[in-house]
Write a protein that holds these residues in place. Structure first.
Motif, PDB file in Angstrom:
ATOM      1  N   ILE A 195       0.866  -1.182   0.000  1.00 28.95           N
ATOM      2  CA  ILE A 195       0.000   0.000   0.000  1.00 28.95           C
ATOM      3  C   ILE A 195       0.899   1.226   0.000  1.00 28.95           C
ATOM      4  N   ILE A 196       0.703   2.076  -1.001  1.00 28.41           N
ATOM      5  CA  ILE A 196       1.468   3.311  -1.121  1.00 28.41           C
ATOM      6  C   ILE A 196       0.490   4.469  -1.045  1.00 28.41           C
ATOM      7  N   GLN A 197       0.730   5.390  -0.132  1.00 27.64           N
ATOM      8  CA  GLN A 197      -0.098   6.583  -0.028  1.00 27.64           C
ATOM      9  C   GLN A 197       0.693   7.759  -0.562  1.00 27.64           C
ATOM     10  N   ILE A 198       0.107   8.457  -1.517  1.00 28.42           N
ATOM     11  CA  ILE A 198       0.724   9.665  -2.062  1.00 28.42           C
ATOM     12  C   ILE A 198      -0.043  10.850  -1.502  1.00 28.42           C
ATOM     13  N   ILE A 199       0.694  11.754  -0.890  1.00 27.76           N
ATOM     14  CA  ILE A 199       0.104  12.930  -0.257  1.00 27.76           C
ATOM     15  C   ILE A 199       0.603  14.158  -1.002  1.00 27.76           C
ATOM     16  N   TYR A 200      -0.324  14.845  -1.652  1.00 23.33           N
ATOM     17  CA  TYR A 200      -0.002  16.081  -2.370  1.00 23.33           C
ATOM     18  C   TYR A 200      -0.243  17.248  -1.423  1.00 23.33           C
ATOM     19  N   ARG A 201       0.818  17.758  -0.855  1.00 24.80           N
ATOM     20  CA  ARG A 201       0.693  18.780   0.187  1.00 24.80           C
ATOM     21  C   ARG A 201       0.133  20.105  -0.325  1.00 24.80           C
ATOM     22  N   ASP A 202       0.108  20.315  -1.633  1.00 19.17           N
ATOM     23  CA  ASP A 202      -0.379  21.575  -2.185  1.00 19.17           C
ATOM     24  C   ASP A 202      -1.836  21.512  -2.648  1.00 19.17           C
TER      25      ASP A 202
ATOM     26  N   SER B 186      -8.621  16.204  -2.671  1.00 22.81           N
ATOM     27  CA  SER B 186      -7.793  15.525  -3.675  1.00 22.81           C
ATOM     28  C   SER B 186      -6.345  15.358  -3.226  1.00 22.81           C
ATOM     29  N   ARG B 187      -6.076  15.544  -1.957  1.00 21.65           N
ATOM     30  CA  ARG B 187      -4.706  15.495  -1.433  1.00 21.65           C
ATOM     31  C   ARG B 187      -4.155  14.080  -1.322  1.00 21.65           C
ATOM     32  N   ASN B 188      -4.968  13.127  -0.888  1.00 22.07           N
ATOM     33  CA  ASN B 188      -4.497  11.774  -0.594  1.00 22.07           C
ATOM     34  C   ASN B 188      -4.954  10.770  -1.646  1.00 22.07           C
ATOM     35  N   TRP B 189      -3.999   9.953  -2.096  1.00 25.78           N
ATOM     36  CA  TRP B 189      -4.259   8.891  -3.061  1.00 25.78           C
ATOM     37  C   TRP B 189      -3.565   7.627  -2.559  1.00 25.78           C
ATOM     38  N   TRP B 190      -4.188   6.487  -2.772  1.00 27.94           N
ATOM     39  CA  TRP B 190      -3.609   5.216  -2.360  1.00 27.94           C
ATOM     40  C   TRP B 190      -3.479   4.312  -3.565  1.00 27.94           C
ATOM     41  N   LEU B 191      -2.323   3.682  -3.681  1.00 30.28           N
ATOM     42  CA  LEU B 191      -2.070   2.662  -4.695  1.00 30.28           C
ATOM     43  C   LEU B 191      -1.974   1.319  -3.970  1.00 30.28           C
ATOM     44  N   ILE B 192      -2.676   0.330  -4.493  1.00 28.96           N
ATOM     45  CA  ILE B 192      -2.653  -1.007  -3.916  1.00 28.96           C
ATOM     46  C   ILE B 192      -2.072  -1.949  -4.967  1.00 28.96           C
ATOM     47  N   ALA B 193      -0.881  -2.451  -4.675  1.00 32.26           N
ATOM     48  CA  ALA B 193      -0.198  -3.341  -5.619  1.00 32.26           C
ATOM     49  C   ALA B 193      -0.097  -4.725  -5.012  1.00 32.26           C
TER      50      ALA B 193
ATOM     51  N   ARG C 180      -1.769  -9.038 -10.008  1.00 32.14           N
ATOM     52  CA  ARG C 180      -3.005  -8.269 -10.189  1.00 32.14           C
ATOM     53  C   ARG C 180      -2.672  -6.880 -10.705  1.00 32.14           C
ATOM     54  N   ASP C 181      -3.658  -6.246 -11.345  1.00 27.55           N
ATOM     55  CA  ASP C 181      -3.499  -4.848 -11.735  1.00 27.55           C
ATOM     56  C   ASP C 181      -3.434  -3.996 -10.474  1.00 27.55           C
ATOM     57  N   VAL C 182      -2.725  -2.895 -10.552  1.00 30.12           N
ATOM     58  CA  VAL C 182      -2.633  -1.969  -9.424  1.00 30.12           C
ATOM     59  C   VAL C 182      -3.953  -1.223  -9.301  1.00 30.12           C
ATOM     60  N   ASP C 183      -4.469  -1.130  -8.078  1.00 27.33           N
ATOM     61  CA  ASP C 183      -5.696  -0.388  -7.806  1.00 27.33           C
ATOM     62  C   ASP C 183      -5.347   1.017  -7.348  1.00 27.33           C
ATOM     63  N   LEU C 184      -6.222   1.957  -7.632  1.00 29.97           N
ATOM     64  CA  LEU C 184      -6.061   3.350  -7.231  1.00 29.97           C
ATOM     65  C   LEU C 184      -7.289   3.766  -6.441  1.00 29.97           C
TER      66      LEU C 184
ATOM     67  N   ASP D  26       2.415   0.986   3.562  1.00 28.48           N
ATOM     68  CA  ASP D  26       3.808   0.532   3.528  1.00 28.48           C
ATOM     69  C   ASP D  26       4.767   1.660   3.174  1.00 28.48           C
ATOM     70  N   LEU D  27       4.329   2.572   2.306  1.00 28.12           N
ATOM     71  CA  LEU D  27       5.193   3.675   1.892  1.00 28.12           C
ATOM     72  C   LEU D  27       4.362   4.940   1.746  1.00 28.12           C
TER      73      LEU D  27
END
Length: 143
Positions: free
Chosen positions: A48-55, A60-67, A71-75, A85-86
């Protein structure tokens, strides 16, 4: 195919740079990134990867990728409820520049505009599993 690739490379270098950077779109960026992520260099379990766009705004700041292997990666735009995890903290411009190949990942990390915190294996292989825009990869081969 060679002509189409050459036109795409030319457009990436001379046209899309200004247009892309003038009209940043987090949804388009995240969907494109999701399609290109390569889970092979990741740990052989769900990551699980969380991307945080501080701006960006809270919506719309937080996005999660599930790999997951095989399997295909989920968003997700909503917290999927798994331990992360990251964590990747950045701004939309930096991530777009990295994705499009306009800025090296190492430079963004060294400059503090891209911060990775969490699983050391995911951090170490970030550039490998992140992938990049098709034309960013072509540009690196040409340069």
């Amino acid at each position: 195919m060679a002509v189409v690739d050459a036109m795409g490379d030319w457009g990436h270098r001379w046209v899309t740079t200004q247009a892309t950077m003038a009209h940043l779109d987090v949804k388009l960026l995240m969907w494109n990134m999701r399609r290109k992520i390569n889970p092979d260099p990741m740990p052989r379990r769900r990551s699980i990867i969380q991307i945080i766009y501080r701006d960006l705004s809270l919506q719309s700041r937080n996005w999660w990728l599930i790999a997951e292997p095989g399997r295909d990666v989920d968003l997700c735009l909503v917290d999927p409820g798994f331990d992360v995890d990251l964590y990747i903290t950045t701004d939309l411009r930096t991530m777009t520049e990295v994705w499009m190949g306009y800025r090296p990942i190492a430079g963004a990390i060294d400059g503090g505009s891209l911060v990775l915190v969490g699983n050391r294996e995911l951090e170490a292989t970030f550039q490998t599993w992140l992938g990049a825009s098709r034309y960013a990869a072509m540009e690196k081969c040409v340069a």
